[in-house]
Design a protein around this motif. Sequence first.
Motif, PDB file in Angstrom:
ATOM      1  N   LYS A  14      10.753 -50.189  12.358  1.00  0.00           N
ATOM      2  CA  LYS A  14      10.789 -48.620  11.551  1.00  0.00           C
ATOM      3  C   LYS A  14      12.067 -49.208  10.667  1.00  0.00           C
ATOM      4  O   LYS A  14      12.418 -48.990   9.619  1.00  0.00           O
ATOM      5  N   ILE A  18      12.142 -49.079   7.129  1.00  0.00           N
ATOM      6  CA  ILE A  18      12.885 -48.075   6.082  1.00  0.00           C
ATOM      7  C   ILE A  18      14.390 -48.600   5.479  1.00  0.00           C
ATOM      8  O   ILE A  18      14.733 -48.793   4.219  1.00  0.00           O
ATOM      9  N   THR A  23       7.582 -45.830   3.351  1.00  0.00           N
ATOM     10  CA  THR A  23       7.888 -44.502   3.784  1.00  0.00           C
ATOM     11  C   THR A  23       6.844 -44.784   4.853  1.00  0.00           C
ATOM     12  O   THR A  23       5.855 -45.364   5.174  1.00  0.00           O
TER      13      THR A  23
END
Length: 85
Positions: A14, A18, A23
């Motif tokens: 994640k 980011i 996305t």
Amino acid sequence: MKLQRRLIDLEKIKSLRINQNLTIDDMSKVLGYDGYNAYYYKENGKRKISAEEIAIIAKVLGVPIETLFFENKITDSVIKFKEVI
């Protein structure tokens, strides 16, 4: 020969996503999903990520596949803890 179990570091995936301004929808499209839900559930640990998907994710994020797994010492500790419970 004992197989070594490796756990995927979802927080690292994640964070890398980011940091690269990707996305959940971007990752979903790369993995061939119609909507973002399937990838969202995988990145949040609600569904398993396949070996093929991990390889694609590593390629998209531009990192060696090993980067997406916890270190062995942590993995062994988690496995032992789960066995106690």
